[in-house]
Enzyme design. Structure first.
Site, PDB file in Angstrom:
ATOM      1  N   CYS A  53     -10.516  -7.116  20.598  1.00 30.26           N
ATOM      2  CA  CYS A  53      -9.874  -7.164  21.918  1.00 30.26           C
ATOM      3  C   CYS A  53      -8.529  -6.427  21.834  1.00 30.26           C
ATOM      4  O   CYS A  53      -7.689  -6.751  21.006  1.00 30.26           O
ATOM      5  CB  CYS A  53      -9.653  -8.615  22.340  1.00 30.26           C
ATOM      6  N   CYS A  65     -13.539  -6.730  27.163  1.00 36.46           N
ATOM      7  CA  CYS A  65     -13.551  -7.949  26.353  1.00 36.46           C
ATOM      8  C   CYS A  65     -14.239  -9.058  27.163  1.00 36.46           C
ATOM      9  O   CYS A  65     -13.848  -9.322  28.302  1.00 36.46           O
ATOM     10  CB  CYS A  65     -12.113  -8.358  26.033  1.00 36.46           C
ATOM     11  N   HIS A 104     -11.034   1.568   6.018  1.00 38.25           N
ATOM     12  CA  HIS A 104     -10.614   1.974   7.373  1.00 38.25           C
ATOM     13  C   HIS A 104     -11.389   1.236   8.453  1.00 38.25           C
ATOM     14  O   HIS A 104     -11.470   1.703   9.589  1.00 38.25           O
ATOM     15  CB  HIS A 104     -10.792   3.493   7.546  1.00 38.25           C
ATOM     16  N   SER A 115     -11.534  14.280   0.946  1.00 39.32           N
ATOM     17  CA  SER A 115     -10.573  15.393   0.848  1.00 39.32           C
ATOM     18  C   SER A 115      -9.243  14.930   0.262  1.00 39.32           C
ATOM     19  O   SER A 115      -8.333  15.716   0.066  1.00 39.32           O
ATOM     20  CB  SER A 115     -10.340  15.983   2.240  1.00 39.32           C
ATOM     21  N   ASP A 124     -19.067   4.194   8.871  1.00 39.75           N
ATOM     22  CA  ASP A 124     -20.437   4.307   9.396  1.00 39.75           C
ATOM     23  C   ASP A 124     -21.370   3.174   8.965  1.00 39.75           C
ATOM     24  O   ASP A 124     -22.443   3.010   9.539  1.00 39.75           O
ATOM     25  CB  ASP A 124     -21.042   5.685   9.013  1.00 39.75           C
ATOM     26  N   GLU A 138     -15.846  20.909  -3.521  1.00 37.28           N
ATOM     27  CA  GLU A 138     -14.664  21.764  -3.796  1.00 37.28           C
ATOM     28  C   GLU A 138     -13.544  20.883  -4.343  1.00 37.28           C
ATOM     29  O   GLU A 138     -13.522  19.680  -4.103  1.00 37.28           O
ATOM     30  CB  GLU A 138     -14.197  22.461  -2.513  1.00 37.28           C
ATOM     31  N   CYS A 158     -11.467 -11.928  28.000  1.00 34.22           N
ATOM     32  CA  CYS A 158     -10.314 -11.794  28.905  1.00 34.22           C
ATOM     33  C   CYS A 158     -10.477 -10.623  29.867  1.00 34.22           C
ATOM     34  O   CYS A 158      -9.555 -10.326  30.629  1.00 34.22           O
ATOM     35  CB  CYS A 158      -9.027 -11.593  28.078  1.00 34.22           C
ATOM     36  N   ASN A 204     -15.289   5.392   4.831  1.00 38.13           N
ATOM     37  CA  ASN A 204     -16.254   5.631   5.902  1.00 38.13           C
ATOM     38  C   ASN A 204     -16.397   4.387   6.766  1.00 38.13           C
ATOM     39  O   ASN A 204     -16.363   3.258   6.267  1.00 38.13           O
ATOM     40  CB  ASN A 204     -17.618   6.025   5.320  1.00 38.13           C
TER      41      ASN A 204
HETATM   42  C1  BV8 Z   1      -0.780   3.966   7.116  1.00 40.82           C
HETATM   43  C2  BV8 Z   1     -10.021   6.401  11.734  1.00 40.82           C
HETATM   44  C3  BV8 Z   1       1.174   2.673   7.032  1.00 40.82           C
HETATM   45  C4  BV8 Z   1     -11.343   5.810  11.645  1.00 40.82           C
HETATM   46  C5  BV8 Z   1      -8.880   7.480   9.935  1.00 40.82           C
HETATM   47  C6  BV8 Z   1       3.332  10.387   9.339  1.00 40.82           C
HETATM   48  C7  BV8 Z   1       3.344   9.421  10.339  1.00 40.82           C
HETATM   49  C8  BV8 Z   1       2.517   8.310  10.290  1.00 40.82           C
HETATM   50  C9  BV8 Z   1       1.646   8.147   9.217  1.00 40.82           C
HETATM   51  C10 BV8 Z   1       1.656   9.128   8.255  1.00 40.82           C
HETATM   52  C11 BV8 Z   1       2.474  10.222   8.281  1.00 40.82           C
HETATM   53  N1  BV8 Z   1       2.232  10.986   7.173  1.00 40.82           N
HETATM   54  C12 BV8 Z   1       1.281  10.397   6.445  1.00 40.82           C
HETATM   55  C13 BV8 Z   1       0.947   9.273   7.082  1.00 40.82           C
HETATM   56  C14 BV8 Z   1       0.009   8.338   6.667  1.00 40.82           C
HETATM   57  C15 BV8 Z   1      -1.323   8.661   7.349  1.00 40.82           C
HETATM   58  C16 BV8 Z   1      -1.908   9.870   6.631  1.00 40.82           C
HETATM   59  O1  BV8 Z   1      -2.300   9.749   5.485  1.00 40.82           O
HETATM   60  N2  BV8 Z   1      -1.965  11.038   7.304  1.00 40.82           N
HETATM   61  C17 BV8 Z   1      -2.477  12.215   6.607  1.00 40.82           C
HETATM   62  C18 BV8 Z   1      -3.547  12.892   7.466  1.00 40.82           C
HETATM   63  C19 BV8 Z   1      -1.299  13.141   6.311  1.00 40.82           C
HETATM   64  N3  BV8 Z   1      -2.099   7.478   7.085  1.00 40.82           N
HETATM   65  C20 BV8 Z   1      -2.079   6.476   7.962  1.00 40.82           C
HETATM   66  O2  BV8 Z   1      -1.557   6.507   9.066  1.00 40.82           O
HETATM   67  C21 BV8 Z   1      -2.776   5.217   7.461  1.00 40.82           C
HETATM   68  N4  BV8 Z   1      -1.953   4.078   7.708  1.00 40.82           N
HETATM   69  O3  BV8 Z   1      -0.292   4.805   6.408  1.00 40.82           O
HETATM   70  O4  BV8 Z   1      -0.154   2.779   7.438  1.00 40.82           O
HETATM   71  C22 BV8 Z   1       1.978   3.227   8.157  1.00 40.82           C
HETATM   72  C23 BV8 Z   1       2.071   2.476   9.311  1.00 40.82           C
HETATM   73  C24 BV8 Z   1       2.870   2.971  10.353  1.00 40.82           C
HETATM   74  C25 BV8 Z   1       3.521   4.218  10.238  1.00 40.82           C
HETATM   75  C26 BV8 Z   1       3.383   4.983   9.053  1.00 40.82           C
HETATM   76  C27 BV8 Z   1       2.594   4.489   8.023  1.00 40.82           C
HETATM   77  C28 BV8 Z   1      -4.089   5.001   8.207  1.00 40.82           C
HETATM   78  C29 BV8 Z   1      -5.087   6.026   7.754  1.00 40.82           C
HETATM   79  C30 BV8 Z   1      -6.424   5.758   8.423  1.00 40.82           C
HETATM   80  C31 BV8 Z   1      -6.614   6.783   9.480  1.00 40.82           C
HETATM   81  N5  BV8 Z   1      -7.928   6.617  10.092  1.00 40.82           N
HETATM   82  N6  BV8 Z   1      -9.921   7.462  10.729  1.00 40.82           N
HETATM   83  C32 BV8 Z   1     -12.318   6.840  12.120  1.00 40.82           C
HETATM   84  O5  BV8 Z   1     -12.262   7.222  13.288  1.00 40.82           O
HETATM   85  O6  BV8 Z   1     -13.119   7.254  11.272  1.00 40.82           O
HETATM   86  S1  BV8 Z   1      -8.766   8.649   8.715  1.00 40.82           S
HETATM   87  C33 BV8 Z   1     -10.113   9.716   8.656  1.00 40.82           C
HETATM   88  O7  BV8 Z   1      -9.895  10.503   7.481  1.00 40.82           O
HETATM   89  C34 BV8 Z   1     -11.437   9.009   8.406  1.00 40.82           C
HETATM   90  O8  BV8 Z   1     -11.412   7.642   8.619  1.00 40.82           O
HETATM   91  C35 BV8 Z   1     -11.732   9.265   6.950  1.00 40.82           C
HETATM   92  O9  BV8 Z   1     -12.039   8.058   6.377  1.00 40.82           O
HETATM   93  C36 BV8 Z   1     -10.429   9.748   6.423  1.00 40.82           C
HETATM   94  C37 BV8 Z   1     -10.538  10.586   5.196  1.00 40.82           C
HETATM   95  O10 BV8 Z   1     -11.397  11.693   5.464  1.00 40.82           O
HETATM   96  P1  BV8 Z   1     -12.546  11.993   4.377  1.00 40.82           P
HETATM   97  O11 BV8 Z   1     -13.434  10.810   4.302  1.00 40.82           O
HETATM   98  O12 BV8 Z   1     -11.918  12.456   3.119  1.00 40.82           O
HETATM   99  O13 BV8 Z   1     -13.359  13.145   5.085  1.00 40.82           O
HETATM  100  P2  BV8 Z   1     -12.970  14.688   5.149  1.00 40.82           P
HETATM  101  O14 BV8 Z   1     -13.843  15.307   6.189  1.00 40.82           O
HETATM  102  O15 BV8 Z   1     -11.486  14.838   5.240  1.00 40.82           O
HETATM  103  O16 BV8 Z   1     -13.400  15.265   3.723  1.00 40.82           O
HETATM  104  C38 BV8 Z   1     -14.770  15.285   3.366  1.00 40.82           C
HETATM  105  C39 BV8 Z   1     -14.820  15.709   1.923  1.00 40.82           C
HETATM  106  O17 BV8 Z   1     -16.167  15.691   1.492  1.00 40.82           O
HETATM  107  C40 BV8 Z   1     -14.310  17.128   1.703  1.00 40.82           C
HETATM  108  O18 BV8 Z   1     -13.474  17.131   0.552  1.00 40.82           O
HETATM  109  C41 BV8 Z   1     -15.597  17.937   1.433  1.00 40.82           C
HETATM  110  O19 BV8 Z   1     -15.359  18.975   0.502  1.00 40.82           O
HETATM  111  C42 BV8 Z   1     -16.459  16.885   0.802  1.00 40.82           C
HETATM  112  N7  BV8 Z   1     -17.908  17.066   0.971  1.00 40.82           N
HETATM  113  C43 BV8 Z   1     -18.602  17.557   2.031  1.00 40.82           C
HETATM  114  N8  BV8 Z   1     -19.933  17.456   1.790  1.00 40.82           N
HETATM  115  C44 BV8 Z   1     -20.072  16.885   0.554  1.00 40.82           C
HETATM  116  C45 BV8 Z   1     -18.787  16.642   0.029  1.00 40.82           C
HETATM  117  N9  BV8 Z   1     -18.584  16.071  -1.176  1.00 40.82           N
HETATM  118  C46 BV8 Z   1     -19.681  15.735  -1.892  1.00 40.82           C
HETATM  119  N10 BV8 Z   1     -20.953  15.941  -1.449  1.00 40.82           N
HETATM  120  C47 BV8 Z   1     -21.182  16.508  -0.236  1.00 40.82           C
HETATM  121  N11 BV8 Z   1     -22.460  16.675   0.181  1.00 40.82           N
HETATM  122 ZN    ZN Z   2      -9.776 -10.297  25.160  1.00 43.83          ZN
END
Ligand code: BV8
Ligand code: ZN
Length: 237
Positions: free
Chosen positions: A116, A141, A108, A182, A93, A208, A144, A91
């Site tokens: 910048c 920024c 993240h 998730s 937040d 879930e 710059c 998160n």
């Molecule tokens: C990386 C930005 C190396 C910040 C986020 C193909 C090409 C390029 C990359 C990839 C690729 N295939 C895979 C990848 C890697 C990619 C990836 O994993 N993609 C996935 C989607 C397939 N990952 C990356 O790119 C990462 N970097 O790999 O670097 C690299 C470098 C270059 C090239 C290749 C690789 C970077 C990942 C970071 C991405 N940034 N967000 C922002 O704006 O917030 S990710 C985004 O999803 C959020 O940041 C969040 O943190 C993250 C995960 O989501 P969750 O937190 O799990 O939230 P979600 O809604 O999905 O689920 C909520 C869950 O809560 C559910 O299960 C629900 O049931 C549950 N829930 C709901 N209410 C409750 C509850 N549980 C309990 N109690 C409740 N009350």
């Molecule tokens: Zn700058």
């Protein structure tokens, strides 16, 4: 969870759901209206920095009006009770920090940090900016006059090596809990697998099951804010 037990927690958006912060993929989730690739990538920012900043500015406003919930509060209690407690959050937040948990590992990054876009020499690598709302958009920024970008990790961007190393170290623990995520985004979703391989008891708390199920020893189905409070009641009982 006896005293002295090494506990590591990974949290996702589900832990902030009870604080009325929308998750990404669930019902009403942020990715319901937008595609992740269309907003949370450097390419999207390059293409339309104003649109991407409108999205982050709106999220910052929602978060600024939110309060930590009982899930954050229990984790803060545990962070003070168990030496070596490690909290890794996906998160951005800042609610874990606002509820008093120290040394949060922000996998993240943070929506409250800016960087910048030109990485200009006179600017620090990143800094906090809590201005809500930000205006004008996109923010500039001060060093710059180039573009500022949100201090978060976008898809296709690497995790900070120091953060990744600390998180992998945290996977060597007695109990690893993955809460409210998730388990779709890597490398964050690999941490519970690494913990399992190193002999941790793995616990999932979610409303879930998730793709982590095959490495989960104990699945506690339900809202994190209720389940964590229930566990704490039993521990303190
Ligand atoms: C990386 C930005 C190396 C910040 C986020 C193909 C090409 C390029 C990359 C990839 C690729 N295939 C895979 C990848 C890697 C990619 C990836 O994993 N993609 C996935 C989607 C397939 N990952 C990356 O790119 C990462 N970097 O790999 O670097 C690299 C470098 C270059 C090239 C290749 C690789 C970077 C990942 C970071 C991405 N940034 N967000 C922002 O704006 O917030 S990710 C985004 O999803 C959020 O940041 C969040 O943190 C993250 C995960 O989501 P969750 O937190 O799990 O939230 P979600 O809604 O999905 O689920 C909520 C869950 O809560 C559910 O299960 C629900 O049931 C549950 N829930 C709901 N209410 C409750 C509850 N549980 C309990 N109690 C409740 N009350
Ligand atoms: Zn700058």
């Amino acid at each position: 969870m006896r005293q002295g037990c090494r506990i590591t927690i990974l949290t996702g958006a589900g832990v902030s759901a009870a604080s009325s912060i929308p998750t990404f993929r669930g019902p009403g989730g942020l990715w319901r209206t937008h595609r992740p690739e269309s907003l949370a990538t450097a390419a999207a920012f390059k293409d339309d920095p104003k649109l991407v900043w409108e999205w982050y500015n709106w999220r910052r406003e929602v978060i600024a009006g939110a309060q930590p919930n009982p899930a954050h509060a229990v984790l803060t209690l545990w962070s003070r009770r168990y030496p070596g407690f490690t909290l890794v959050t996906q998160n951005v937040d800042g609610l874990h920090e606002r509820s008093g948990t120290a040394n949060v590992i922000r996998f993240h990054g943070s929506i409250w940090e800016v960087r910048c876009w030109n990485r200009c020499a006179s600017a620090p690598p990143r800094w906090l900016d809590h201005t809500v709302p930000l205006s004008p958009l996109p923010p500039r920024c001060p060093y710059c006059s180039g573009l500022l970008r949100p201090g978060v990790v976008w898809f296709g961007e690497s995790i900070d090596p120091e953060v990744l190393q600390q998180s992998l170290k945290g996977a060597d623990c007695d109990v690893f809990m993955t809460i409210g995520t998730s388990s779709l985004v890597y490398p964050a979703a690999s941490l519970v697998r690494s913990a399992k391989k190193q002999g941790a008891l793995t616990v999932e708390i979610n409303v879930e099951p998730t793709p982590a199920a095959d490495v989960i020893d104990l699945f506690l189905e339900g809202p994190a804010e209720q389940i964590l409070a229930d566990i704490e009641r039993r521990l303190a009982g």
